[in-house]
Structures are given as structure tokens and as C-alpha cells.
Design a protein around this motif. Sequence first.
Motif, PDB file in Angstrom:
ATOM      1  N   LEU A   1     -96.590 -58.773  -4.677  1.00 17.81           N
ATOM      2  CA  LEU A   1     -96.523 -57.661  -3.759  1.00 17.81           C
ATOM      3  C   LEU A   1     -97.821 -56.882  -3.798  1.00 17.81           C
ATOM      4  N   TYR A  43     -86.772 -49.277   3.499  1.00 19.28           N
ATOM      5  CA  TYR A  43     -85.960 -49.234   2.293  1.00 19.28           C
ATOM      6  C   TYR A  43     -86.851 -48.998   1.082  1.00 19.28           C
ATOM      7  N   GLN A  97     -86.832 -49.613  -3.090  1.00 20.81           N
ATOM      8  CA  GLN A  97     -86.159 -50.320  -4.175  1.00 20.81           C
ATOM      9  C   GLN A  97     -86.785 -49.944  -5.504  1.00 20.81           C
ATOM     10  N   GLY A 136     -84.647 -52.469 -10.984  1.00 19.91           N
ATOM     11  CA  GLY A 136     -83.288 -52.713 -11.446  1.00 19.91           C
ATOM     12  C   GLY A 136     -82.206 -52.255 -10.507  1.00 19.91           C
ATOM     13  N   LYS A 137     -82.590 -51.864  -9.288  1.00 19.78           N
ATOM     14  CA  LYS A 137     -81.603 -51.378  -8.326  1.00 19.78           C
ATOM     15  C   LYS A 137     -81.722 -52.126  -7.016  1.00 19.78           C
ATOM     16  N   GLY A 138     -80.686 -51.999  -6.189  1.00 18.47           N
ATOM     17  CA  GLY A 138     -80.756 -52.551  -4.854  1.00 18.47           C
ATOM     18  C   GLY A 138     -81.525 -51.613  -3.935  1.00 18.47           C
ATOM     19  N   PRO A 139     -81.975 -52.115  -2.784  1.00 20.76           N
ATOM     20  CA  PRO A 139     -82.706 -51.269  -1.839  1.00 20.76           C
ATOM     21  C   PRO A 139     -81.856 -50.109  -1.331  1.00 20.76           C
ATOM     22  N   PHE A 160     -81.701 -46.984   1.699  1.00 16.76           N
ATOM     23  CA  PHE A 160     -82.200 -46.531   3.002  1.00 16.76           C
ATOM     24  C   PHE A 160     -83.079 -45.279   2.842  1.00 16.76           C
ATOM     25  N   PHE A 169     -89.828 -51.639   1.402  1.00 17.68           N
ATOM     26  CA  PHE A 169     -89.696 -52.737   2.352  1.00 17.68           C
ATOM     27  C   PHE A 169     -89.407 -52.186   3.742  1.00 17.68           C
ATOM     28  N   PHE A 227     -86.347 -58.778   6.454  1.00 10.24           N
ATOM     29  CA  PHE A 227     -87.166 -57.912   5.619  1.00 10.24           C
ATOM     30  C   PHE A 227     -88.613 -58.351   5.619  1.00 10.24           C
ATOM     31  N   GLY A 257     -92.956 -56.157   1.616  1.00 10.99           N
ATOM     32  CA  GLY A 257     -92.859 -55.155   0.580  1.00 10.99           C
ATOM     33  C   GLY A 257     -94.192 -54.695   0.021  1.00 10.99           C
ATOM     34  N   LEU A 259     -78.426 -60.303  -4.369  1.00 12.05           N
ATOM     35  CA  LEU A 259     -77.876 -59.024  -3.955  1.00 12.05           C
ATOM     36  C   LEU A 259     -76.815 -59.219  -2.883  1.00 12.05           C
ATOM     37  N   GLY A 293     -75.769 -53.687  -3.254  1.00 18.13           N
ATOM     38  CA  GLY A 293     -75.372 -53.636  -4.641  1.00 18.13           C
ATOM     39  C   GLY A 293     -76.599 -53.602  -5.534  1.00 18.13           C
TER      40      GLY A 293
END
Lengths: 112, 114
Positions: free
Chosen positions: A8, A36, A38, A41-44, A46, A89, A102, A105, B92, B106
Motif C-alpha cells: 500500500l 472507508y 480500516q 485488526g478491524k474491519g473497514p 464508513f 480505501f 474497492f 488503499g 471479512l 465484521g
Amino acid sequence: GESVGLHLPTLSVQEGDNSIINCAYSNSASDYFIWYKQESGKGPQFIIDIRSNMDKRQGQRVTVLLNKTVKHLSLQIAATQPGDSAVYFCAENPSVGNMLTFGGGTRLMVKP
Amino acid sequence: SAVISQKPSRDICQRGTSLTIQCQVDSQVTMMFWYRQQPGQSLTLIATANQGSEATYESGFVIDKFPISRPNLTFSTLTVSNMSPEDSSIYLCSVPAGRPYEQYFGPGTRLTVT
């Protein structure tokens, strides 16, 4: 919607400065765009969206600009804070339905 | 907003084995999506899972490799079959959100295949 590379691109900014993150989208027929965020360790999550009939939309500390002529989207973050450090993203809705494609990023690093 | 949980959060698996990833949503949703995020890359849609019908797979993804179940409106599973190191990714799940085309995601399942 496929990823654009193995690594990236990274944008490094000083805390308090403004950040501009760019995205080139692929489909001129896309009518909806989303940014988005991110965190590790987490999801994207909004951030902000914009429809194709607009060229600018502002939120709290964030602004999205859309240039349909060159199929370019940008996210501007004012007064960047350490909590803004994340991968950003862009996503487009290129067709009917709820699908999102998507972009590649950008990693934003905020230096204290 | 929907709260989405995934199990496991991470796993290390040997090549040739299979792993089933679970996705649980705190509300009923018609559509659920499964994405793959390879290391340092963006998200790629694997398939869309509707309750009561077979999943719809995107180009490059097949049911034999990524079988999906959708037994009810709050739950789905994705199985990564006959794994190889190239399957090492974050997987995901997501569901549609209130705004058009927005999705809630998630936390992801980080899979490493050795």
C-alpha cells in the motif's frame, strides 16, 4: 476492483496538518462512492460518501471531492490527529445491486 | 448499526486442511457478503450469500474452494478448502447498512497457512 499491488502507498503527515488521500476509480458508470477507514485488526468503517451528481461533500473534518472527468476521488482530512492513522480505501458501486468495488488503499501515518 | 462478530479471529493452519469461518450479525439481514483481503492489499469480494439460495460467486472464486452456508438471516459460514499458503489473508463478512451501498464489516478473520 482488484488490488493494485503488493504494497500500500503510504502518506506520512505531521499531527495538525491537513491530509489528502487520492483514489482513481475504474468505472465511469459508477454512481456512488464511499471512503472507508480500516484500523489495524478491524474491519473497514464508513467515513463519508458522495453521489456522482455531486463534486464535493463535507463532513466533520473530512471532505470528499469527485472529479468525474478524470475518474478521480480524494479525501481531505483537516487537522489530522494520531487517531486518523489507518488504511483508507475508496469504494465504488459500479452496477446495480449492493456490490462495492474497492480501490487499492492508502496507509496514513500521523507523526506526533 | 449492525454488530458483526466473526470466529475465529485468527488461525494458523496447515496446507491441505480446511477452515470454516463463522459470521454472526445481531439483526436479520437478507444479504451477507464475504471478502478476502490479501496481505497489504485491498478487499476483493468473494461471494454474496442470500438466505435460502445458493451463494453468488465473483469471477475467480468457486464454490468447491469457498463453500458458503447461509442457514438463517443472522448467520453465515465461509469455508476455505484445501488451503495453500496463497490463501493466507484476512477474510471479512459484511452486511448492507442504512445508506445506499454502504456496508457494515465484521472484524475479520486472519488466516495464515503454513
